[in-house]
Scaffold this motif. Structure first.
Motif, short mmCIF file in Angstrom:
data_model
loop_
_atom_site.label_atom_id
_atom_site.label_comp_id
_atom_site.label_asym_id
_atom_site.label_seq_id
_atom_site.Cartn_x
_atom_site.Cartn_y
_atom_site.Cartn_z
N VAL A 1 0.88 -1.14 -0.09
CA VAL A 1 0.13 -0.08 0.09
C VAL A 1 1.02 1.24 0.20
O VAL A 1 1.76 1.41 0.96
N ARG A 2 0.68 2.28 -1.02
CA ARG A 2 1.67 3.20 -1.12
C ARG A 2 0.80 4.67 -1.39
O ARG A 2 -0.20 4.57 -1.75
N THR A 3 1.65 5.73 -0.75
CA THR A 3 1.04 6.84 -1.19
C THR A 3 2.23 7.54 -1.88
O THR A 3 3.13 7.96 -1.14
N GLY A 4 1.99 8.09 -2.99
CA GLY A 4 3.11 8.71 -3.70
C GLY A 4 4.39 7.77 -3.64
O GLY A 4 4.21 6.52 -4.05
N GLU A 5 5.52 8.29 -3.18
CA GLU A 5 6.83 7.42 -3.06
C GLU A 5 6.93 6.53 -1.77
O GLU A 5 7.84 5.66 -1.44
N THR A 6 6.01 6.67 -0.91
CA THR A 6 6.14 6.25 0.41
C THR A 6 5.30 4.94 0.57
O THR A 6 4.12 5.01 0.25
N THR A 7 6.03 3.65 1.03
CA THR A 7 5.29 2.74 1.09
C THR A 7 4.77 2.45 2.71
O THR A 7 5.48 2.67 3.73
N LEU A 8 3.25 2.37 2.81
CA LEU A 8 2.72 2.20 4.13
C LEU A 8 2.76 0.82 4.64
O LEU A 8 2.65 0.85 6.11
N ALA A 9 2.68 -0.20 3.73
CA ALA A 9 2.51 -1.65 4.48
C ALA A 9 2.99 -2.46 3.02
O ALA A 9 2.76 -2.12 2.01
N LYS A 10 3.46 -3.52 3.47
CA LYS A 10 4.00 -4.54 2.43
C LYS A 10 3.82 -5.86 3.08
O LYS A 10 3.96 -6.30 4.32
N VAL B 1 -3.22 -0.36 7.89
CA VAL B 1 -2.45 0.86 7.51
C VAL B 1 -3.16 1.80 8.63
O VAL B 1 -4.50 1.85 8.80
N ARG B 2 -2.32 2.31 9.29
CA ARG B 2 -2.86 3.42 10.18
C ARG B 2 -2.26 4.60 9.87
O ARG B 2 -0.98 4.98 9.97
N PHE B 3 -3.36 5.75 9.62
CA PHE B 3 -2.79 6.94 9.09
C PHE B 3 -2.52 8.01 10.28
O PHE B 3 -3.38 8.09 11.10
N PRO B 4 -1.36 8.67 10.18
CA PRO B 4 -1.13 9.61 11.40
C PRO B 4 -2.27 10.86 11.51
O PRO B 4 -2.39 11.42 12.70
N GLN B 5 -3.07 11.13 10.53
CA GLN B 5 -3.63 12.19 10.62
C GLN B 5 -4.94 12.09 9.73
O GLN B 5 -4.77 11.24 8.74
N GLY B 6 -6.05 12.75 9.94
CA GLY B 6 -7.10 12.68 8.85
C GLY B 6 -7.10 13.60 7.84
O GLY B 6 -6.02 14.24 7.49
N GLY B 7 -8.04 13.29 7.08
CA GLY B 7 -8.06 14.12 5.52
C GLY B 7 -8.31 12.85 4.56
O GLY B 7 -8.47 11.82 4.49
N THR B 8 -8.30 13.40 3.11
CA THR B 8 -8.46 12.68 1.88
C THR B 8 -7.18 12.21 1.44
O THR B 8 -6.22 12.88 1.31
N VAL B 9 -6.88 11.01 1.65
CA VAL B 9 -5.65 10.15 1.20
C VAL B 9 -5.70 9.68 -0.06
O VAL B 9 -6.85 8.89 -0.42
N VAL B 10 -4.97 9.87 -1.07
CA VAL B 10 -4.92 9.27 -2.18
C VAL B 10 -3.68 8.32 -2.29
O VAL B 10 -2.61 9.01 -2.06
N GLY B 11 -3.87 7.15 -2.97
CA GLY B 11 -2.75 6.22 -3.12
C GLY B 11 -3.02 5.24 -3.81
O GLY B 11 -4.21 5.03 -4.59
N GLN B 12 -2.31 4.08 -3.75
CA GLN B 12 -2.75 2.78 -4.62
C GLN B 12 -2.09 1.79 -4.13
O GLN B 12 -1.07 1.82 -3.19
N VAL B 13 -2.49 0.65 -4.20
CA VAL B 13 -2.16 -0.67 -3.91
C VAL B 13 -1.62 -1.37 -5.05
O VAL B 13 -1.99 -1.23 -6.12
N THR B 14 -0.51 -2.08 -4.88
CA THR B 14 0.55 -2.52 -5.96
C THR B 14 0.76 -3.92 -5.62
O THR B 14 0.79 -4.47 -4.64
N LEU B 15 1.26 -4.69 -6.98
CA LEU B 15 1.72 -5.79 -7.18
C LEU B 15 3.04 -5.70 -7.46
O LEU B 15 3.37 -4.69 -8.24
N ALA B 16 4.16 -6.58 -7.43
CA ALA B 16 5.21 -6.54 -8.05
C ALA B 16 4.73 -6.76 -9.56
O ALA B 16 4.14 -7.48 -10.06
#
Length: 700
Positions: A278-287, A304-319
């Motif tokens: 699970v990623r947001t931008g270049e940051t990997t949140l969980a793997k 994934v536990r997000f540090p703060q609220g708001g609208t989060v845009v990201g993506q889940v990825t596979l190799a």
């Protein structure tokens, strides 16, 4: 063997010239007897033998030159199979259909679409000068092509500018459109050239094959040439994310979510240790890692536990594999921000479990709750600055004075949430007078269904919830076994309400009622804020609801609903190729919708107030702009690929041949079937080499 310019073979008759020269230029030696030169005769015989060999070589080389040049100009080709010989050759109006579906993005170093464009260019080069042509770039909703013409430059430009899409391609529809276009040309012979990876999802084999009108008006089958850009591969290995669910993970703390995505392996070999993240931008949140059997499906859950609220845009990825586009899926997730709640305790008690706010405080501060609670008694709490809080809860509080009531009303008008519960300190007349403007409905009178302390049958006489609006976002999770925590609660006393609020007629909504039809929960919008009225107590004085399993999650949902964190709109679900329907609320406006590549989607306002954007052409997160070009995070959405397009199962050549008929021609693009250098090039080279040796022999 076939020839591109068979009439050039007439030039091969020139190979007879050396033979004729040899026959008519033969010289016979005259005898001149001379005895002393007998020894010379023996030497002459050896020389004559060498001259005879030289002349024979010159004859062969000259014949080869005069044969190779006209045969090369006839452009012979050895790659056509037996079926090609059965097709009646000759000039034909041609339509080249280039598959531009998602599967054509599959790449093993060079994408199938790049190979497809090369095949389309080759098909254009193979056309005779007198053959008109047209090009169809085939997508899921193709447009009718122009009639065949002779502008080769324009057709090559169409091929060069074509790009693969992120959706499917309806090759059957494209062939029908191409056939209709060919009918506009008077040339009797028609040809369809299909450049594709032959994925099964692109064909509708249950429909009849394409036909064109013959000279008599009767439908006839055109010649069909299949150019397989997958080079005859039996399978195209691929794995993909075919589904994604994002749910709150309360057990992991506030603002924690569980991402459960379904992975399918469309290949014939199992996939081991496939990385999922699970990623947001270049940051990997969980793997994590996942194994998927051949042709099978599995699920992977990451928290994934997000540090703060708001609208989060990201993506889940596979190799990534050969088709990387379906190895990622975007998401737009509204993460609840930290909520500040003021709990005004109208009946404090030294014994905690008998305190009015004990159960509410425990519910709102439970693990996973985003609410920060401040508990005050009525005297202090009503003097607080309400604007510093998101939510105010009045628990069995006596009616506030006029100044406090006015500040509460202003707090709600400006977007705050207000929760009001009943108790023995609530006076109906004072409440209606002071807080009537913000109450969903005026209070009427207290009703007692059973005397809990004196009646031995109080348990059976107690009122229960009879109807709960589970379609409302507040009660939507309480279905099945979860509903038992609601309907099993017993209510010994509750406040009856008037039919409507005279200051705001029609604004209130009853979400739950008792068995006698009396409201249990009523809500209302007031300005930018919301108010909820619970007609019993939140401690154990008038009911046992506070110790039921549903109490904790319901109070947390009350907090989220009243502060607007619990979205009432349905998630916008849209796939590539579809239209996105956006429903602005209140003062929200939609002025633009931007795709992941920065382009803007066409917008069309509907009569009921919604806005239709699209069609959506690529997967990813789409941002919505409102008034003055500002982002409207609540309306942002993610577009996904159609999972069916990840299935790269190919139609066997035999099936396509049987479908199109015996006139089908297979033109393979494989390196083993088609030489990189044409045969006529080698013939030209052979003629040049023969010409060189012929000159060398003449100099000797």
């Amino acid at each position: 063997m076939t020839f591109g310019n068979p009439w050039m073979l007439l030039g091969a008759l020139g190979a007879l010239i050396p033979l004729l020269v040899h026959l008519f230029d033969r010289r016979r030696p005259r005898p001149h007897p001379f005895g002393p030169l007998a020894f010379v005769l023996r030497s002459q015989k050896r020389t004559a033998s060498r001259l005879k060999l030289k002349r024979l070589l010159l004859y062969v080389l000259r014949t080869l030159i005069l044969l190779a040049i006209p045969i090369a100009l006839a452009r012979p080709e050895l790659t056509r199979d037996a079926q090609a010989a059965q097709v009646v050759k000759g000039p034909a109006a041609t339509a080249i259909i280039l598959d531009a579906s998602l599967s054509m993005r599959w790449s093993d170093g060079t994408s199938l679409f790049e190979r497809g464009r090369d095949e389309a260019r080759d098909a254009l080069r193979d056309l005779l000068p007198e053959e008109p042509a047209t090009v169809v770039v085939c997508t899921g909703s193709p447009a009718a092509p122009p009639p065949p013409g002779f502008d080769r430059g324009r057709l090559r430009a169409l091929v060069d500018e074509a790009k693969p899409t992120y959706g499917g391609a309806d090759l059957s529809r494209c062939m029908d459109l191409a056939a209709r276009s060919l009918e506009e040309n008077p040339m009797p012979a028609k040809r369809l050239v299909v450049v594709s990876d032959m994925a099964a999802t692109a064909f509708r084999l249950e429909a009849p094959p394409p036909t064109v009108k013959g000279p008599t008006g009767a439908p006839v089958k055109p010649e069909v040439v299949l150019r397989d850009v997958a080079e005859g591969k039996e399978t195209l290995a691929n794995h993909a994310i075919v589904d994604l669910k994002v749910e709150p993970a309360l057990q992991a703390g506030p603002r924690a979510f569980q991402f459960t995505f379904t992975v399918r392996n469309f290949g014939t070999e199992a996939v081991k240790d496939l990385e999922a993240a699970v990623r947001t931008g270049e940051t990997t949140l969980a793997k994590g890692f996942v194994d998927v059997p051949a042709g099978g499906t599995t699920q992977k859950a990451l928290t994934v536990r997000f540090p703060q609220g708001g609208t989060v845009v990201g993506q889940v990825t596979l190799a990534p594999d050969a088709l990387a586009e379906d190895d990622r899926r975007a998401f737009v997730l509204p993460v609840p921000r930290a909520l500040k709640a003021l709990v005004v305790n109208g009946a404090p008690h030294a014994t905690r479990y008998r305190d009015e706010a004990f159960f509410v405080d425990a519910a709102l501060t439970a693990p996973g709750s985003p609410v920060e609670v401040a508990v005050r008694d009525a005297e202090v709490g009503l003097r607080e600055d309400f604007s510093t809080y998101d939510l105010v809860l009045l628990l069995n509080v006596a009616a506030p004075n006029a100044e406090e009531a006015a500040r509460l009303s202003t707090f709600v008008e400006n977007g705050g949430g207000l929760f009001v519960s009943m108790g023995d300190r609530v006076n109906t007349e004072d409440y209606n007078q002071k807080l009537g403007a913000v109450l969903p409905r005026p209070l009427r009178v207290l009703r007692t269904s059973a005397e809990r302390d004196t009646d031995p049958e109080a348990e059976t006489k107690a009122a229960r919830l009879a109807q709960v609006n589970q379609e409302h976002v507040l009660f939507s999770p309480f279905t099945g076994r979860a509903e038992e925590g609601l309907v099993g609660a017993r209510f010994y006393r509750y406040m009856l309400l008037e039919a409507d609020n005279p200051t705001s007629p029609g604004a209130s909504q009853v979400l739950a009622t008792y068995e006698d039809g009396a409201p249990a929960v009523a809500v209302m919008r007031k300005g930018k804020g919301r108010v909820a009225l619970f007609t019993s107590t939140v401690d154990r004085d008038w009911s046992d609801f506070a110790i039921r399993t549903s109490f904790l999650p319901l109070m947390q949902r009350f907090a989220a609903y009243l502060t607007g964190s619990l979205e009432e709109r349905e998630e916008v679900r849209v796939r590539v190729g579809e239209l996105a329907s956006l429903r602005p609320e209140g003062s929200q406006k939609v002025t633009a919708v931007k795709a992941p590549d920065g382009s803007e989607l066409p917008l069309k306002e509907q009569t009921e107030g919604s806005v239709v954007a699209g069609p959506v052409l690529e997967p990813g997160a789409y941002s919505v702009l409102g008034a003055e070009g500002k982002m409207v995070p609540a309306l942002s959405f993610a577009a996904t690929l159609d999972p069916a397009e990840s299935d790269l199962t190919r139609v066997p050549q035999e099936t396509l041949t049987a479908y199109f008929g015996e006139e089908t021609v297979k033109a393979s693009s494989g390196d083993e079937d088609r030489p990189s250098v044409p045969l006529w090039t080698w013939l030209i080279l052979a003629a040049c080499v023969a010409f060189f040796f012929e000159g060398t022999l003449l100099r000797k």
